[in-house]
Design an enzyme around this catalytic site. Structure first.
Site, PDB file in Angstrom:
ATOM      1  N   THR A 101      -1.193 123.268 112.263  1.00 15.92           N
ATOM      2  CA  THR A 101       0.028 123.318 111.455  1.00 15.92           C
ATOM      3  C   THR A 101       0.334 124.783 111.229  1.00 15.92           C
ATOM      4  O   THR A 101      -0.412 125.506 110.572  1.00 15.92           O
ATOM      5  CB  THR A 101      -0.157 122.594 110.114  1.00 15.92           C
ATOM      6  OG1 THR A 101      -0.445 121.219 110.369  1.00 15.92           O
ATOM      7  CG2 THR A 101       1.120 122.690 109.278  1.00 15.92           C
ATOM      8  N   LYS A 176       6.276 118.603 110.845  1.00 14.08           N
ATOM      9  CA  LYS A 176       5.050 118.636 110.047  1.00 14.08           C
ATOM     10  C   LYS A 176       5.327 119.174 108.646  1.00 14.08           C
ATOM     11  O   LYS A 176       4.704 118.735 107.668  1.00 14.08           O
ATOM     12  CB  LYS A 176       3.980 119.478 110.739  1.00 14.08           C
ATOM     13  CG  LYS A 176       2.631 119.503 110.000  1.00 14.08           C
ATOM     14  CD  LYS A 176       2.000 118.123 109.863  1.00 14.08           C
ATOM     15  CE  LYS A 176       0.730 118.132 109.011  1.00 14.08           C
ATOM     16  NZ  LYS A 176      -0.402 118.778 109.663  1.00 14.08           N
ATOM     17  N   LYS A 244      -1.739 126.804 102.567  1.00 16.74           N
ATOM     18  CA  LYS A 244      -1.099 127.519 103.681  1.00 16.74           C
ATOM     19  C   LYS A 244       0.127 126.768 104.174  1.00 16.74           C
ATOM     20  O   LYS A 244       1.197 127.348 104.375  1.00 16.74           O
ATOM     21  CB  LYS A 244      -2.118 127.709 104.800  1.00 16.74           C
ATOM     22  CG  LYS A 244      -1.559 128.291 106.096  1.00 16.74           C
ATOM     23  CD  LYS A 244      -1.247 127.223 107.145  1.00 16.74           C
ATOM     24  CE  LYS A 244      -2.477 126.481 107.614  1.00 16.74           C
ATOM     25  NZ  LYS A 244      -2.173 125.490 108.687  1.00 16.74           N
TER      26      LYS A 244
END
Length: 291
Positions: A101, A176, A244
């Site tokens: 990701t 995502k 993150k």
């Protein structure tokens, strides 16, 4: 057509999810070279027949299809664009698939750099956590050229069950971000529901029997709420990596002029947990915020 006879696969990153994903490819009969920063993390794969590579450069020299799933966008950039990375050392006609990701803008830049070298790239982040990886039931969201997606699809099918082509380079990563945004606020709701049940004197496990099957049902409620009740905070997905992801989503949303208050709140709570030493716990450790 991708077959074990015409394909040598490279796999970079054998963490919580990558190890299981690479294992499925070995078991499917594909020759596999593996690289990870800590070689011991690859021991299980090496025992299954995978071969060790000492760097991304060696992977690029050995394999014609490479999967990567590393930690942060800076790691992706190093693996793909660094001096010893895949693209500077890759062979024309190779396929590189990043399942980390990462930032959509970085995925688009990697695509453009790879194209100059005659290399095919796809951004294909996944959802489903450690369980999905172990059971080869991941959701895989893919950006890049449609023909490249169709060529790699048989390998994706060794890793997941919900595999969707989303569009041009970067589209997998944007999808995502949608996934992570939906999860972020949901995780707050899951934890609050469990805490509420406990304070109300209910049996939380019995409560889950009712609410997981109704309108409140979600993957997180079914899979992570039980871990909260068992005090199991081992990472299926690290808090530090979720933070993150939320930062990437916030940056992208800001770039589009979008306000995301639910996402901001979730990130602030996880930031507080990380500050208390929980960055390597699983995302279900948000339960501890109330404890």
């Amino acid at each position: 057509m991708v077959t074990p006879e015409n394909t040598i696969i490279g796999f970079i990153g054998t963490g919580v999810m990558g190890k299981s994903m690479a294992s499925h490819l070995v078991k499917a009969g594909f020759p596999l070279y593996v690289y990870t920063r800590t070689k011991e993390k690859a021991d299980e794969l090496l025992a299954q027949g995978a071969k060790w590579a000492a760097s991304p450069k060696e992977i690029a020299n050995s394999a014609n299809i490479v999967f990567t799933i590393v930690g942060y966008p800076k790691d992706v950039e190093e693996v793909y664009l660094g001096e010893n990375g895949l693209i500077p050392n890759g062979k024309a006609g190779s396929f590189y698939i990043d399942m980390t990701t990462s930032a959509p803008t970085l995925a688009a830049r990697i695509y453009e750099e790879a194209k100059k070298a005659g290399i095919h790239t796809l951004d294909a982040p996944v959802s489903g956590g450690d369980i999905g990886a172990q059971e080869a039931k991941l959701s895989i969201m893919v950006g890049g050229d449609k023909a490249d997606f169709e060529y790699i699809l048989p390998l994706f099918e060794k890793l997941g069950t919900n595999i969707v082509y989303q569009g041009k380079a970067g589209s997998g990563q944007h999808t995502k971000m949608c996934n992570q945004i939906a999860i972020a606020s949901n995780m707050i709701g899951v934890a609050e529901a469990i805490i509420y049940a406990e304070k109300a004197g209910l049996d939380p496990e019995n409560v889950l029997k009712s609410i997981t099957k109704g309108a409140a049902g979600s993957w997180s409620l079914s899979n992570l709420a039980p871990r909260m009740l068992q005090q199991d905070f081992a990472p299926g997905f690290y808090i530090k990596h979720f933070i993150k992801d939320m930062k990437i989503a916030i940056d992208e949303a800001n770039g589009m002029g979008m306000d995301a208050p639910g996402l901001q709140l979730a990130k602030s709570l996880y930031d507080q947990l990380a500050g208390k030493g929980e960055e390597n716990s699983g995302t279900q450790a948000i339960y501890k915020y109330w404890k």
